[in-house]
Design a protein around this motif. Structure first.
Motif, PDB file in Angstrom:
ATOM      1  N   ALA A 506       0.848  -1.199   0.000  1.00 43.86           N
ATOM      2  CA  ALA A 506       0.000   0.000   0.000  1.00 43.86           C
ATOM      3  C   ALA A 506       0.881   1.245   0.000  1.00 43.86           C
ATOM      4  CB  ALA A 506      -0.908  -0.001   1.219  1.00 43.86           C
ATOM      5  N   ILE A 507       0.326   2.340  -0.537  1.00 46.74           N
ATOM      6  CA  ILE A 507       1.023   3.618  -0.571  1.00 46.74           C
ATOM      7  C   ILE A 507       0.304   4.567   0.389  1.00 46.74           C
ATOM      8  CG2 ILE A 507       1.881   5.480  -2.028  1.00 46.74           C
ATOM      9  CD1 ILE A 507       2.897   2.626  -2.716  1.00 46.74           C
ATOM     10  N   CYS A 508       1.000   5.003   1.417  1.00 46.11           N
ATOM     11  CA  CYS A 508       0.418   5.887   2.434  1.00 46.11           C
ATOM     12  C   CYS A 508       1.022   7.277   2.268  1.00 46.11           C
ATOM     13  CB  CYS A 508       0.685   5.351   3.839  1.00 46.11           C
ATOM     14  SG  CYS A 508      -0.016   3.704   4.142  1.00 46.11           S
ATOM     15  N   ALA A 509       0.216   8.187   1.710  1.00 51.98           N
ATOM     16  CA  ALA A 509       0.690   9.549   1.456  1.00 51.98           C
ATOM     17  C   ALA A 509       0.270  10.461   2.601  1.00 51.98           C
ATOM     18  CB  ALA A 509       0.130  10.059   0.133  1.00 51.98           C
ATOM     19  N   PHE A 510       1.240  10.979   3.343  1.00 48.05           N
ATOM     20  CA  PHE A 510       0.982  11.916   4.437  1.00 48.05           C
ATOM     21  C   PHE A 510       1.141  13.338   3.897  1.00 48.05           C
ATOM     22  CE2 PHE A 510       1.659   8.043   6.664  1.00 48.05           C
ATOM     23  CZ  PHE A 510       0.929   8.151   7.842  1.00 48.05           C
ATOM     24  N   VAL A 511       0.021  14.093   3.921  1.00 42.31           N
ATOM     25  CA  VAL A 511      -0.008  15.450   3.366  1.00 42.31           C
ATOM     26  C   VAL A 511      -0.333  16.426   4.489  1.00 42.31           C
ATOM     27  CG1 VAL A 511      -0.976  16.971   1.619  1.00 42.31           C
ATOM     28  CG2 VAL A 511      -0.834  14.504   1.180  1.00 42.31           C
ATOM     29  N   ASP A 512       0.689  17.157   4.944  1.00 47.88           N
ATOM     30  CA  ASP A 512       0.474  18.127   6.020  1.00 47.88           C
ATOM     31  C   ASP A 512       0.239  19.516   5.434  1.00 47.88           C
ATOM     32  OD1 ASP A 512       0.153  19.058   8.534  1.00 47.88           O
ATOM     33  OD2 ASP A 512       2.206  18.692   9.220  1.00 47.88           O
ATOM     34  N   GLU A 513      -0.367  20.384   6.249  1.00 49.21           N
ATOM     35  CA  GLU A 513      -0.665  21.766   5.862  1.00 49.21           C
ATOM     36  C   GLU A 513      -1.435  21.832   4.548  1.00 49.21           C
ATOM     37  OE1 GLU A 513      -0.422  24.091   7.843  1.00 49.21           O
ATOM     38  OE2 GLU A 513       0.935  23.246   9.337  1.00 49.21           O
ATOM     39  N   TRP A 514      -2.498  21.079   4.480  1.00 48.31           N
ATOM     40  CA  TRP A 514      -3.353  21.015   3.291  1.00 48.31           C
ATOM     41  C   TRP A 514      -3.757  22.401   2.777  1.00 48.31           C
ATOM     42  CZ3 TRP A 514      -7.670  16.805   2.914  1.00 48.31           C
ATOM     43  CH2 TRP A 514      -8.417  16.962   1.741  1.00 48.31           C
ATOM     44  N   GLU A 535      -7.425   1.384  -4.754  1.00 49.09           N
ATOM     45  CA  GLU A 535      -6.119   0.978  -5.280  1.00 49.09           C
ATOM     46  C   GLU A 535      -5.049   0.967  -4.204  1.00 49.09           C
ATOM     47  OE1 GLU A 535      -7.024  -0.009  -7.964  1.00 49.09           O
ATOM     48  OE2 GLU A 535      -8.752   1.264  -8.302  1.00 49.09           O
ATOM     49  N   ALA A 536      -5.437   1.038  -2.916  1.00 47.37           N
ATOM     50  CA  ALA A 536      -4.497   1.019  -1.792  1.00 47.37           C
ATOM     51  C   ALA A 536      -3.495   2.160  -1.890  1.00 47.37           C
ATOM     52  CB  ALA A 536      -3.791  -0.325  -1.705  1.00 47.37           C
ATOM     53  N   ILE A 537      -3.946   3.310  -2.383  1.00 50.87           N
ATOM     54  CA  ILE A 537      -3.158   4.544  -2.340  1.00 50.87           C
ATOM     55  C   ILE A 537      -3.948   5.490  -1.441  1.00 50.87           C
ATOM     56  CG2 ILE A 537      -2.181   6.455  -3.669  1.00 50.87           C
ATOM     57  CD1 ILE A 537      -1.959   4.606  -6.047  1.00 50.87           C
ATOM     58  N   TRP A 538      -3.557   5.523  -0.189  1.00 51.65           N
ATOM     59  CA  TRP A 538      -4.341   6.180   0.849  1.00 51.65           C
ATOM     60  C   TRP A 538      -3.690   7.482   1.286  1.00 51.65           C
ATOM     61  CZ3 TRP A 538      -3.666   0.747   3.088  1.00 51.65           C
ATOM     62  CH2 TRP A 538      -4.554  -0.148   2.454  1.00 51.65           C
ATOM     63  N   VAL A 539      -4.531   8.442   1.628  1.00 54.09           N
ATOM     64  CA  VAL A 539      -4.073   9.783   1.986  1.00 54.09           C
ATOM     65  C   VAL A 539      -4.429  10.061   3.438  1.00 54.09           C
ATOM     66  CG1 VAL A 539      -4.283  12.255   1.522  1.00 54.09           C
ATOM     67  CG2 VAL A 539      -4.325  10.614  -0.378  1.00 54.09           C
ATOM     68  N   TYR A 540      -3.443  10.592   4.190  1.00 54.90           N
ATOM     69  CA  TYR A 540      -3.652  11.021   5.574  1.00 54.90           C
ATOM     70  C   TYR A 540      -3.305  12.502   5.623  1.00 54.90           C
ATOM     71  CZ  TYR A 540      -3.160   5.979   5.925  1.00 54.90           C
ATOM     72  OH  TYR A 540      -3.291   4.628   5.722  1.00 54.90           O
ATOM     73  N   GLY A 541      -4.349  13.341   5.569  1.00 50.83           N
ATOM     74  CA  GLY A 541      -4.139  14.782   5.466  1.00 50.83           C
ATOM     75  C   GLY A 541      -4.174  15.470   6.807  1.00 50.83           C
ATOM     76  N   GLY A 542      -3.416  16.561   6.888  1.00 48.73           N
ATOM     77  CA  GLY A 542      -3.402  17.385   8.090  1.00 48.73           C
ATOM     78  C   GLY A 542      -3.690  18.836   7.740  1.00 48.73           C
ATOM     79  N   SER A 543      -4.518  19.514   8.568  1.00 51.70           N
ATOM     80  CA  SER A 543      -4.886  20.896   8.281  1.00 51.70           C
ATOM     81  C   SER A 543      -5.218  21.609   9.578  1.00 51.70           C
ATOM     82  CB  SER A 543      -6.101  20.944   7.343  1.00 51.70           C
ATOM     83  OG  SER A 543      -6.574  22.262   7.189  1.00 51.70           O
ATOM     84  N   GLN A 544      -4.958  22.912   9.585  1.00 53.90           N
ATOM     85  CA  GLN A 544      -5.364  23.700  10.743  1.00 53.90           C
ATOM     86  C   GLN A 544      -6.846  24.049  10.697  1.00 53.90           C
ATOM     87  OE1 GLN A 544      -2.902  27.064  11.685  1.00 53.90           O
ATOM     88  NE2 GLN A 544      -1.008  26.019  11.125  1.00 53.90           N
ATOM     89  N   PHE A 545      -7.466  23.889   9.534  1.00 50.46           N
ATOM     90  CA  PHE A 545      -8.874  24.241   9.380  1.00 50.46           C
ATOM     91  C   PHE A 545      -9.564  23.152   8.571  1.00 50.46           C
ATOM     92  CE2 PHE A 545      -6.255  28.075   9.338  1.00 50.46           C
ATOM     93  CZ  PHE A 545      -6.692  28.688  10.509  1.00 50.46           C
ATOM     94  N   GLY A 546     -10.879  22.999   8.778  1.00 48.68           N
ATOM     95  CA  GLY A 546     -11.602  21.934   8.104  1.00 48.68           C
ATOM     96  C   GLY A 546     -12.714  22.391   7.199  1.00 48.68           C
ATOM     97  N   THR A 547     -12.810  23.695   6.949  1.00 46.39           N
ATOM     98  CA  THR A 547     -13.908  24.208   6.139  1.00 46.39           C
ATOM     99  C   THR A 547     -13.542  24.248   4.662  1.00 46.39           C
ATOM    100  OG1 THR A 547     -13.131  26.437   6.675  1.00 46.39           O
ATOM    101  CG2 THR A 547     -14.931  25.554   7.995  1.00 46.39           C
ATOM    102  N   LYS A 548     -14.567  24.377   3.848  1.00 43.31           N
ATOM    103  CA  LYS A 548     -14.411  24.318   2.388  1.00 43.31           C
ATOM    104  C   LYS A 548     -13.456  25.380   1.870  1.00 43.31           C
ATOM    105  CE  LYS A 548     -17.118  25.075  -1.838  1.00 43.31           C
ATOM    106  NZ  LYS A 548     -18.476  25.331  -2.379  1.00 43.31           N
ATOM    107  N   ASP A 549     -13.505  26.594   2.432  1.00 50.20           N
ATOM    108  CA  ASP A 549     -12.680  27.675   1.898  1.00 50.20           C
ATOM    109  C   ASP A 549     -11.192  27.425   2.111  1.00 50.20           C
ATOM    110  OD1 ASP A 549     -13.296  27.833   4.570  1.00 50.20           O
ATOM    111  OD2 ASP A 549     -13.094  29.995   4.689  1.00 50.20           O
ATOM    112  N   TYR A 550     -10.824  26.536   3.030  1.00 52.45           N
ATOM    113  CA  TYR A 550      -9.417  26.210   3.235  1.00 52.45           C
ATOM    114  C   TYR A 550      -9.008  24.936   2.492  1.00 52.45           C
ATOM    115  CZ  TYR A 550      -9.117  29.786   6.823  1.00 52.45           C
ATOM    116  OH  TYR A 550      -9.131  30.993   7.482  1.00 52.45           O
ATOM    117  N   LEU A 551      -9.903  23.965   2.413  1.00 51.08           N
ATOM    118  CA  LEU A 551      -9.565  22.693   1.774  1.00 51.08           C
ATOM    119  C   LEU A 551      -9.731  22.745   0.263  1.00 51.08           C
ATOM    120  CD1 LEU A 551     -11.195  20.177   4.292  1.00 51.08           C
ATOM    121  CD2 LEU A 551      -8.870  21.112   4.282  1.00 51.08           C
ATOM    122  N   GLY A 552     -10.448  23.719  -0.253  1.00 60.21           N
ATOM    123  CA  GLY A 552     -10.649  23.820  -1.687  1.00 60.21           C
ATOM    124  C   GLY A 552     -12.010  23.330  -2.134  1.00 60.21           C
TER     125      GLY A 552
END
Length: 772
Positions: A506-514, A535-552
């Motif tokens: 599996a591929i574990c992609a750690f994405v900080d400061e989204w 496809e076992a390509i998993w994302v573990y995201g980190g963010s200071q905010f969880g609203t749409k205007d920050y995540l896109g």
């Protein structure tokens, strides 16, 4: 006298009686009776007429006496019945007393029934709005409507509780004899004026207008009177109606003398003492339950029972069941703060966990000390290289009720939201450390402004940090790999998901400061979140905010797993739904760490974690420091899963090698050391993020954040005048930036009132690019 025979002409004598007759001619009446004879005849007729009239009068008098004898009693009975009805003769004084008391009881009951109905109606409306918010989201108007509904529901619940505490005081509502007589008099006058007078007037008007109708009505009235004369009505007091006998509140109250005599033999029950007291002073379970009960009653909660009190290492817990209202009301801001004060708990030391199986109940945790002591949390478990599988359950921490935080990382598209200082990087590093111990998963580390989970060093297979072009290249490669794996999966006949193994890891992609990703990178990341799970390509995201205007995009609520550290209330409701705060997910109460205080760093709420129930309880993650991560990364660097086989099958080996060379992080040799932006520059960037990335911030606004972050350093001028204070802050900022070799100058806004000194966001971002 003689007659002459017509034949012989002689008159023969007539033997017999002679009758004189008078022949009257119409034209010549001839002789008449004289006046004396006529007077004699009239004298004889007068006695006969008088006798006839007397007979008729006698018969009429007999008939009148008979009719009067038959109808008189009936008329008297009718009149008596009318008077009896008009004067309420059928009602006894006891019935009138009960009616007067029942009027008060009806008002008393109606008030409570109306309040209960309002509570049920508002509760249904709030639940409906909450469900719609979870399903469709909330507009600002709908959010305001939901908030107002909860506020109104809370007020009604308090009113219902207050009304429920007021007993129906029968003895104080008993009418006096004068009030009973007044009731009878007023009702009698009402019947007389409202029924008797109008009816009599209408009958009289009818007779005068149509006398024939009156004559026709006489036999009917006579018949009715005759019937009443033979069937008199019983004019007595009636029995008490059923509705005046049942309620015990209507029963007679004993006299004061009797009450005084009873008081000598049996004391009256005392009023329940509902004075609240702090839970920090109690020593027994019963006292803790009673302290919580009284505090909730003080805030208007209509509770049924408080049970299951338990002494915890950090305080007390108990289960609360409600009669009306909702346990969610305890999480309302005002009630929450008041309960903290009444129970004398530590700041934000009250946790309310709603019971998903019983909507009327919740578990209340009253925190007096830090719930996560080193003894409770324990050390980070050691994991040998290649000792685990990505599908295993990993032990990451502990809940405040001592249950372990264990879940699998396999198949997760996870988002971790926490403010700066909330422990987000530490939680992500703990998850990445678990992945590096597996034999069938590798780590990709992406961070647009920092180093992400780079403390694991050579245990990371690929790193792309602080370089937007590299991050975009990695995301594009992963999307191409998703398509290739989909074809492989179909060729292998693996069904609808990739089978993870050491040959096909599996591929574990750690994405900080989204939020700091470029728009292009955000769009690619969101697409990867939609395609990569199978496809076992998993994302573990980190963010200071969880609203749409920050995540896109509004992707946060769609992700299967979410971790929330110290964050905003809007982040909680955006990710978990409008009713999450009321249910007990109070990540908004957690306090982020500062340079001098750890506070609640590393404490999280979790939703959607495989193997863990979705419940609003705090967890403490065992964070890994940089030194420990570096040691474990070096230990595991030689035993990382090999991607050569799976990349060759996918036809992407050459593209992978080019990407790896571009990132300058060959597998097994560690990442390239890149210059890191100075701390003061990163701090300024974080200040802008906290303020939602405005075009500029004044020195005063920046100082507010700096002082909160490090009060010892930046709060030393608070006793100065604002002009002097801001001047000292500006000079200190410029000195620290110059010492760090950062080319960043402040700007004075001459077209703004006061001409404030500001820092521009574009200048700070330009300064950061010098360290990419």
């Amino acid at each position: 006298m003689s007659t002459t025979h017509p034949t012989h002409g002689q008159v023969e004598p007539y033997e017999g009686e002679y009758v004189w007759a008078e022949i009257v001619d119409d034209e010549d009446p001839g002789p008449r009776q004289n006046d004396q004879e006529q007077a004699q005849q009239r004298g004889n007729a007068a006695p006969r007429a008088t006798s006839t009239r007397r007979s008729i009068a006698r018969y009429a008098a007999v008939a009148a006496r008979y009719v009067a004898g038959q109808t008189g009693p009936g008329l008297r009975h009718g009149w008596a019945a009318t008077v009896h009805w008009t004067t309420l003769g059928s009602m006894s004084d006891e019935e009138i007393r009960r009616r007067l008391v029942k009027a008060h009881l009806d008002v008393y009951t109606a008030q409570r029934e109306d309040t209960t109905a309002d509570i049920k109606r508002l509760n249904k409306r709030a639940q409906k709005l909450a469900r719609e918010a979870v399903d469709f989201g909330l507009t600002p108007q709908e959010a305001a409507r939901l908030k107002n509904t909860h506020a109104e529901l809370k007020l009604k619940a308090r009113a219902g509780t207050a009304l429920g505490r007021i007993p129906f005081q029968t003895e104080l509502l008993q009418p006096t004899p004068d009030q009973v007589r007044r009731y009878r008099t007023v009702r009698s006058l009402g019947r007389f004026a409202g029924v008797i007078i109008p009816t009599s007037a209408a009958a009289l008007a009818l007779v005068l207008a149509a006398p024939t109708v009156g004559l026709l009505a006489l036999p009917v009235l006579a018949g009715a009177a005759w019937w009443l004369g033979h069937h008199p009505l019983a004019l007595t007091e009636r029995a008490l109606p059923a509705d005046l006998v049942g309620p015990p509140e209507l029963e007679p109250v004993a006299s004061s003398a009797q009450n005084s005599s009873d008081a000598t033999t049996e004391p009256a029950p005392e009023t329940e003492d509902l004075t609240s007291f702090p839970v920090r002073d109690v020593t027994t379970v019963e006292q803790a339950e009673e302290a919580l009960r009284r505090a909730i009653l003080h805030e208007g909660g209509d509770i049924e029972v408080v049970t299951d009190g338990t002494k915890e290492p950090w305080g007390w817990s108990a289960r609360v069941s409600f009669k009306t209202g909702s346990p969610d009301d305890l999480n309302e801001s005002q009630a929450y703060r008041n309960l903290i004060t009444l129970l004398k708990l530590r700041r934000n030391g009250l946790l309310i966990e709603s019971d998903p199986e019983h909507g009327d109940s919740c578990t209340v945790r009253m925190i007096l000390t830090d719930p996560f002591t080193p003894e409770l949390v324990g050390p980070v478990p050691y994991r040998a290289p290649l000792s685990a599988s990505i599908t295993d359950m990993f032990d990451f921490g502990v809940a405040m009720d001592a249950t372990p935080l264990t879940f699998s990382l396999a198949g997760l598209m996870l988002l971790m939201v926490a403010d700066s200082g909330g422990g987000k990087s530490g939680v992500m590093l703990a998850a990445a450390e678990a992945v590096t111990s597996t034999r069938d998963a590798v780590i990709l580390n992406l961070d647009p402004v920092g180093t992400g989970v780079g403390d694991l060093g050579p245990a990371i297979t690929l790193t792309a940090c602080m370089d937007d072009d590299l991050i975009i290249a990695v995301l594009e490669f992963l999307l191409a790999w998703c398509s290739a794996r989909a074809r492989q999966r179909a060729a292998y006949g693996w069904g609808n998901k990739w089978k993870v193994s050491p040959e096909h890891p599996a591929i574990c992609a750690f994405v900080d400061e989204w939020p700091q990703l470029s728009p292009t990178a955000k769009a690619l990341l969101i697409k990867l979140l939609l395609l990569g799970r199978k496809e076992a390509i998993w994302v573990y995201g980190g963010s200071q905010f969880g609203t749409k205007d920050y995540l896109g995009e509004a992707i946060g609520p769609k992700l299967a797993a979410k971790l929330l550290g110290a964050c905003r209330r809007v982040d909680v409701t955006e990710l978990l739904g409008a009713g999450a705060v009321a249910e007990g997910y109070r990540a908004d109460l957690l306090r982020a760490a500062t340079h001098t205080a750890r506070n609640d760093a590393g404490q999280i709420y979790g939703v959607g974690l495989p193997g863990m129930p979705n419940r609003p309880i705090r967890y403490q993650v065992r964070e890994i420091d940089a030194e420990q991560a570096a040691r474990l990364g070096a230990e595991r660097a030689a035993d990382l899963p090999d991607l050569t086989h799976t990349l060759t099958e996918a036809g992407l080996l050459d593209a992978w090698n080019e990407l790896r060379d571009a990132c300058n992080a060959p597998a097994g040799t560690g990442t390239e050391t890149r210059p890191e932006a100075p701390g003061i520059l990163r701090t300024l960037r974080e200040v802008f993020v906290h303020e939602s990335n405005p075009e500029h911030l004044t020195i005063g606004q920046i100082h507010d954040h700096l002082r909160k972050d490090d009060p010892g350093r930046w709060g030393q001028w608070d006793d100065r005048e604002d002009r002097i204070r801001l001047g000292m802050v500006a000079r200190t900022l410029q000195k620290e930036l110059a010492d760090a070799d950062v080319e960043l100058e402040s700007t004075r806004l001459s077209d703004v009132k006061g001409k404030p000194t500001v820092y521009l966001l574009e200048d700070i971002e330009a300064a950061l690019t010098a360290f990419d």
